[in-house]
Design an enzyme around this catalytic site. Sequence first.
Site, mmCIF file in Angstrom:
data_model
loop_
_atom_site.group_PDB
_atom_site.id
_atom_site.type_symbol
_atom_site.label_atom_id
_atom_site.label_comp_id
_atom_site.label_asym_id
_atom_site.label_seq_id
_atom_site.Cartn_x
_atom_site.Cartn_y
_atom_site.Cartn_z
ATOM 1 N N ASP A 1 57.957 98.438 9.581
ATOM 2 C CA ASP A 1 56.816 97.842 10.398
ATOM 3 C C ASP A 1 56.446 96.522 9.933
ATOM 4 O O ASP A 1 56.377 96.213 8.672
ATOM 5 C CB ASP A 1 55.704 98.654 10.408
ATOM 6 C CG ASP A 1 54.454 98.570 11.168
ATOM 7 O OD1 ASP A 1 54.940 97.857 12.231
ATOM 8 O OD2 ASP A 1 53.482 98.731 10.856
ATOM 9 N N MET B 1 53.094 95.152 10.558
ATOM 10 C CA MET B 1 51.934 94.965 10.135
ATOM 11 C C MET B 1 51.259 96.095 9.379
ATOM 12 O O MET B 1 50.895 97.363 9.724
ATOM 13 C CB MET B 1 50.930 94.988 11.548
ATOM 14 C CG MET B 1 51.308 93.997 12.417
ATOM 15 S SD MET B 1 51.038 92.328 11.797
ATOM 16 C CE MET B 1 49.299 92.379 11.686
ATOM 17 N N ASP C 1 113.543 88.828 -25.339
ATOM 18 C CA ASP C 1 112.616 87.996 -26.226
ATOM 19 C C ASP C 1 112.944 86.591 -26.808
ATOM 20 O O ASP C 1 114.393 86.509 -27.106
ATOM 21 C CB ASP C 1 111.406 88.536 -27.103
ATOM 22 C CG ASP C 1 112.405 89.267 -28.259
ATOM 23 O OD1 ASP C 1 113.402 88.808 -28.579
ATOM 24 O OD2 ASP C 1 111.758 90.276 -29.084
ATOM 25 N N ILE C 2 112.280 85.693 -27.403
ATOM 26 C CA ILE C 2 112.840 84.447 -27.586
ATOM 27 C C ILE C 2 113.093 84.505 -29.082
ATOM 28 O O ILE C 2 112.548 85.165 -30.033
ATOM 29 C CB ILE C 2 111.626 83.422 -27.423
ATOM 30 C CG1 ILE C 2 111.281 83.252 -26.130
ATOM 31 C CG2 ILE C 2 112.214 82.027 -28.100
ATOM 32 C CD1 ILE C 2 110.048 82.181 -25.729
ATOM 33 N N ASN D 1 106.120 78.314 -33.374
ATOM 34 C CA ASN D 1 104.736 78.263 -33.736
ATOM 35 C C ASN D 1 104.499 77.539 -34.817
ATOM 36 O O ASN D 1 103.523 76.736 -34.938
ATOM 37 C CB ASN D 1 104.174 79.463 -33.211
ATOM 38 C CG ASN D 1 103.918 79.981 -31.910
ATOM 39 O OD1 ASN D 1 103.938 79.090 -31.022
ATOM 40 N ND2 ASN D 1 103.767 81.249 -31.646
ATOM 41 N N ASP E 1 103.519 77.512 -26.402
ATOM 42 C CA ASP E 1 102.986 77.725 -24.905
ATOM 43 C C ASP E 1 104.071 76.895 -23.991
ATOM 44 O O ASP E 1 104.295 77.600 -22.835
ATOM 45 C CB ASP E 1 101.586 77.341 -24.709
ATOM 46 C CG ASP E 1 100.495 78.409 -25.385
ATOM 47 O OD1 ASP E 1 101.016 79.463 -25.694
ATOM 48 O OD2 ASP E 1 99.624 77.781 -25.445
ATOM 49 N N GLU F 1 106.406 86.673 -26.968
ATOM 50 C CA GLU F 1 107.474 86.265 -26.445
ATOM 51 C C GLU F 1 108.480 87.269 -25.849
ATOM 52 O O GLU F 1 109.655 86.898 -25.627
ATOM 53 C CB GLU F 1 108.318 85.685 -27.619
ATOM 54 C CG GLU F 1 108.751 86.449 -28.721
ATOM 55 C CD GLU F 1 107.968 87.170 -29.589
ATOM 56 O OE1 GLU F 1 108.397 87.202 -30.873
ATOM 57 O OE2 GLU F 1 106.698 87.030 -29.563
#
Length: 471
Positions: A53, A55, A331-332, A339, A348, A374
């Site tokens: 409502d 009012m 894997d590497i 690294n 990366d 890796e």
Amino acid sequence: MSARVLVVDDVLPNVKLLAAKLTREYFDVITAYNGPEALELVRKESPDIVLLDVMMPGMDGFEVCEKIRSDPDTMHIPVVMVTALSDVADRVRGLEAGADDFLTKPVNDIALFARVRSLVRLKMMMDEWRMRESTSGQFGVIERSGTLRNESFERARVLVLEDSLLDLEKITETLKRDHDHVMSANTCAKALERALSDDLDLVVISLTLMNEDGLRLCSQLRSHERTRQVPILLVVDEGDLNRVAKGLELGANDYVIKPLDRNELLARARTQVRRKRYQERLRANYEHSLSMALTDSLTGVFNRRYVNAHLPRLLERAIDSHKPVAILLFDIDHFKVVNDSFGHTVGDEVLKEVSNRASRNLRTFDLVARLGGEEFVVILPDTDVEAAMTVAERLRNQIANSMFKVSADIGEVPVTVSIGVAVGGRLGDSSEGLIRRADEALYEAKRSGRNCVIADPRSDFQGVTAPAPAP
């Protein structure tokens, strides 16, 4: 369709009358008699729609609506203002406060039930997208989208179907206050053709066409994937509530009554454009969250989570179809040396290039994923051990026989990988077992001097295979 409806009115007979009507239609009704009580129930009970409502003493309906819309937890709840006020200025004020519609007392039952059902359907759809976004947010993948009221309503692409030149001019001139691209059509066929060839933000359909039924276009828009989510605003004659109800049932989002008030038309159009853009933001956030959740952010290939979900289904299909599935786990070699010698930035760069070389020359349905660090996996459906060994040896050569360009002063570095191959597809095979066998073969490849391929001895599965990808 059942739903929980909150009825708010400071006059008890009004509350009882609306509650009785809704209960007969199997809605679950809760009631409040003032603004603060209504806001408390909105937060605690999460109604599907609020019949409010205007009012009321103290806090009127406009203020209650604004507070509902300003709270991110309640802003999606539809609000229909039920009032004795019939002035257009009051309707516009309510729409600008965030109301979805106005119903004038005494409330017409056809309009009431059609509007409630239409808005509840919309809320259920929005709830689903909000829940998906919330789930993504719990994982820390995305931030929440903000509020619907913050969405822009300007520069939308709008299509108007109207065959009255006078009404068309009034509608288009009004909408051009907000939007640069307001197009028009005078037949349903032309409007449908335009809608299917354009990315629209709103379609305005007149139900007062001389020779056609605008509801037909409404139905057609909802039946096509491209236009299914485009908001539809109907233009109707006063008193034509049966057609309004039919239009809302067919999927129209809102309606405006002739003679048109320009401010009301703008307010309703703005609401629909905002809602569409908010929904698109929710959907885009969800799709983005899926992408982020299932792909490796560094390399762009799939991640372990995706492999864990995808490989069991792939293996189950392989068992059912008596076709082998092969995985190459690799894997590497000596990645820690990369690294430690050149830094993680170079590391990366190597990871990215390894994933790129692994992705080249595979079939479209083969899959590359980074499991972490890796370690990578290639999944080859419909591939026996002989074909898998061919792919693995080619991958080893692609990595070992070409130096990796890096940003370090050295310019380029040599990289090699060790690969373990396993093939499954027999009854009783599991994804965990298949990965474990590939891991054992990978370990053997490392013990054999690295930069080589070793197959698990249990991978002698024979079956129908697709050809190995070409070199």
